[in-house]
Design a protein around this motif. Structure first.
Motif, PDB file in Angstrom:
ATOM      1  N   HIS A 134       0.837  -1.213   0.000  1.00 11.49           N
ATOM      2  CA  HIS A 134       0.000   0.000   0.000  1.00 11.49           C
ATOM      3  C   HIS A 134       0.866   1.255   0.000  1.00 11.49           C
ATOM      4  O   HIS A 134       1.262   1.751   1.049  1.00 11.49           O
ATOM      5  CB  HIS A 134      -0.903  -0.023   1.241  1.00 11.49           C
ATOM      6  CG  HIS A 134      -1.978   1.026   1.252  1.00 11.49           C
ATOM      7  ND1 HIS A 134      -3.228   0.804   1.798  1.00 11.49           N
ATOM      8  CD2 HIS A 134      -2.007   2.309   0.819  1.00 11.49           C
ATOM      9  CE1 HIS A 134      -3.964   1.889   1.685  1.00 11.49           C
ATOM     10  NE2 HIS A 134      -3.231   2.830   1.099  1.00 11.49           N
ATOM     11  N   HIS A 184       1.340   5.194  -2.132  1.00  8.27           N
ATOM     12  CA  HIS A 184       0.800   6.166  -3.098  1.00  8.27           C
ATOM     13  C   HIS A 184       1.984   6.808  -3.817  1.00  8.27           C
ATOM     14  O   HIS A 184       2.621   7.702  -3.280  1.00  8.27           O
ATOM     15  CB  HIS A 184      -0.035   7.222  -2.380  1.00  8.27           C
ATOM     16  CG  HIS A 184      -1.266   6.670  -1.727  1.00  8.27           C
ATOM     17  ND1 HIS A 184      -2.496   6.664  -2.340  1.00  8.27           N
ATOM     18  CD2 HIS A 184      -1.446   6.067  -0.519  1.00  8.27           C
ATOM     19  CE1 HIS A 184      -3.398   6.103  -1.533  1.00  8.27           C
ATOM     20  NE2 HIS A 184      -2.783   5.723  -0.427  1.00  8.27           N
ATOM     21  N   LYS A 207      -9.152  -1.534  -5.991  1.00 13.53           N
ATOM     22  CA  LYS A 207      -9.205  -0.687  -4.799  1.00 13.53           C
ATOM     23  C   LYS A 207     -10.492   0.108  -4.797  1.00 13.53           C
ATOM     24  O   LYS A 207     -10.853   0.727  -5.792  1.00 13.53           O
ATOM     25  CB  LYS A 207      -8.017   0.293  -4.773  1.00 13.53           C
ATOM     26  CG  LYS A 207      -8.070   1.371  -3.664  1.00 13.53           C
ATOM     27  CD  LYS A 207      -7.830   0.796  -2.281  1.00 13.53           C
ATOM     28  CE  LYS A 207      -7.981   1.828  -1.155  1.00 13.53           C
ATOM     29  NZ  LYS A 207      -6.810   2.597  -0.851  1.00 13.53           N
ATOM     30  N   HIS A 256      -5.484  -0.422   6.213  1.00 13.43           N
ATOM     31  CA  HIS A 256      -5.079   0.403   7.367  1.00 13.43           C
ATOM     32  C   HIS A 256      -6.084   0.480   8.521  1.00 13.43           C
ATOM     33  O   HIS A 256      -6.629   1.546   8.797  1.00 13.43           O
ATOM     34  CB  HIS A 256      -4.686   1.811   6.927  1.00 13.43           C
ATOM     35  CG  HIS A 256      -5.571   2.443   5.877  1.00 13.43           C
ATOM     36  ND1 HIS A 256      -6.937   2.510   5.964  1.00 13.43           N
ATOM     37  CD2 HIS A 256      -5.248   3.039   4.704  1.00 13.43           C
ATOM     38  CE1 HIS A 256      -7.417   3.121   4.907  1.00 13.43           C
ATOM     39  NE2 HIS A 256      -6.417   3.445   4.118  1.00 13.43           N
ATOM     40  N   ASP A 259       0.877   2.719   3.645  1.00 10.56           N
ATOM     41  CA  ASP A 259       0.039   3.834   3.199  1.00 10.56           C
ATOM     42  C   ASP A 259       0.918   5.079   2.987  1.00 10.56           C
ATOM     43  O   ASP A 259       0.522   6.197   3.313  1.00 10.56           O
ATOM     44  CB  ASP A 259      -1.090   4.121   4.203  1.00 10.56           C
ATOM     45  CG  ASP A 259      -2.188   5.001   3.615  1.00 10.56           C
ATOM     46  OD1 ASP A 259      -2.169   5.236   2.385  1.00 10.56           O
ATOM     47  OD2 ASP A 259      -3.057   5.467   4.387  1.00 10.56           O
TER      48      ASP A 259
HETATM   49 ZN    ZN Z   1      -3.852   4.838   1.135  1.00  9.96          ZN
END
Ligand code: ZN
Length: 318
Positions: free
Chosen positions: A6, A8, A96, A186, A259
């Protein structure tokens, strides 16, 4: 081998925040080999065309280490195209869905639309994973957010919004006969873990925890640089964090996902006060020092950083 499922990576129009090539540099420094990128980019990654464009941004020598989640909308034809991409592109790791609005406009907020997603996937016989950002929009209290007091962020996105959304996803996956793996992203509180754990008897379901939700509590937002610790879901109170650690030690959390979500510092300290923390930078210290420090076994750390992930995504990773 370690995998971060995970991150970005941004890139494209958002290259000033982060790029795929830079995430690989950070990953190398943090001992992570493979990464799974999230699709809430600008524009979001929801079509085959987007996937082709995305893969062009990946340094060629890292194509075997780069995987991307394709975004899901409430549009049935789009869902079908996404599943096709998952079947046809090795680099498309799964789907997702943002069941709550976080960063970007890629969302499926209404429960009825979420049901349509699971039903469509069930009808298609989709056997892959759907990763879900769980924060129920109708239970968020945006009006409580006051940038002068950053801790209000935790109040504005209460635990119950996450818990209710996790409940919804499990209920819908069961009801529609969804036959893939539901992944709850998360988790920030023990109640979410309990719901996942209970549902394991009936469906294939997993959950992940971030270094920041396990290491820190909401008081971090009281620091002079408190706005930097604004993320979705937010940091929780100390008791919740302790309980989450307990469940992590018991092996109830399937994997560590960072994340990793960088922004420019100015975008965090000033409007629009973006949410997200570059948590891949915490990874090495987290798995090598923090986790052993709270009594997590080496064997469990191996599972949460590789083994459990490799099991769910076996076909893509071999
Ligand atoms: Zn995320």
């Amino acid at each position: 081998m370690k995998i971060d499922p995970h991150v970005h990576c941004r890139d494209g129009k958002q290259s000033y925040k982060e790029t795929i090539a830079h995430v690989f540099a950070v990953a190398d420094a943090q001992g992570v080999q493979k990464i799974f990128d999230m699709p809430n980019t600008d524009p979001p990654i929801t079509t085959e065309e987007h996937i082709k464009e995305r893969l062009k941004l990946v340094p060629e020598e890292r194509l075997g280490d780069y995987f991307v989640w394709i975004g899901i909308t409430a549009d049935e034809n789009q869902i079908k195209e996404a599943v096709k991409c998952w079947s046809n592109y090795k680099n498309v790791i799964g789907l997702k869905m943002f069941a709550g609005k976080s960063v970007g406009d890629l969302t499926v907020l209404e429960k009825n639309d979420q049901k349509k997603v699971y039903k469509t996937l069930a009808d298609l016989g989709y056997k892959g994973a759907i990763a879900v950002h769980c924060e129920k929009e109708s239970l968020l209290k945006g009006e409580l957010w006051d940038p002068k007091n950053p801790m209000t962020h935790s109040k504005s996105r209460p635990k119950r919004a996450e818990i209710k959304s996790v409940k919804d996803q499990i209920e819908l996956a069961k009801k529609t006969g969804f036959s893939g793996t539901l992944h709850i992203c998360h988790v920030s509180c023990s109640e979410s873990v309990e719901l996942v754990d209970l549902a394991r008897k009936e469906i294939s379901v997993t959950c992940g925890a971030t270094p920041h939700h396990v290491m820190w509590d909401q008081k971090m937002q009281k620091r002079p640089d408190g706005l930097l610790y604004k993320m979705n879901p937010p940091l929780r109170d100390k008791k919740s964090v302790e309980k989450l650690r307990e469940y992590l030690k018991q092996g109830k959390i399937d994997w560590i996902e960072t994340d990793h979500a960088p922004h420019q510092v100015g975008e965090k300290l000033f409007p629009p006060y973006m949410s997200g923390y570059p948590s891949l930078c915490l990874y090495k210290d987290f798995v090598e020092n923090f986790l052993p420090g709270i009594g997590v076994s080496t064997e469990l750390i191996e599972k949460m950083t590789y083994g459990n992930i490799a099991r769910v995504f076996e076909d893509k990773l071999k």
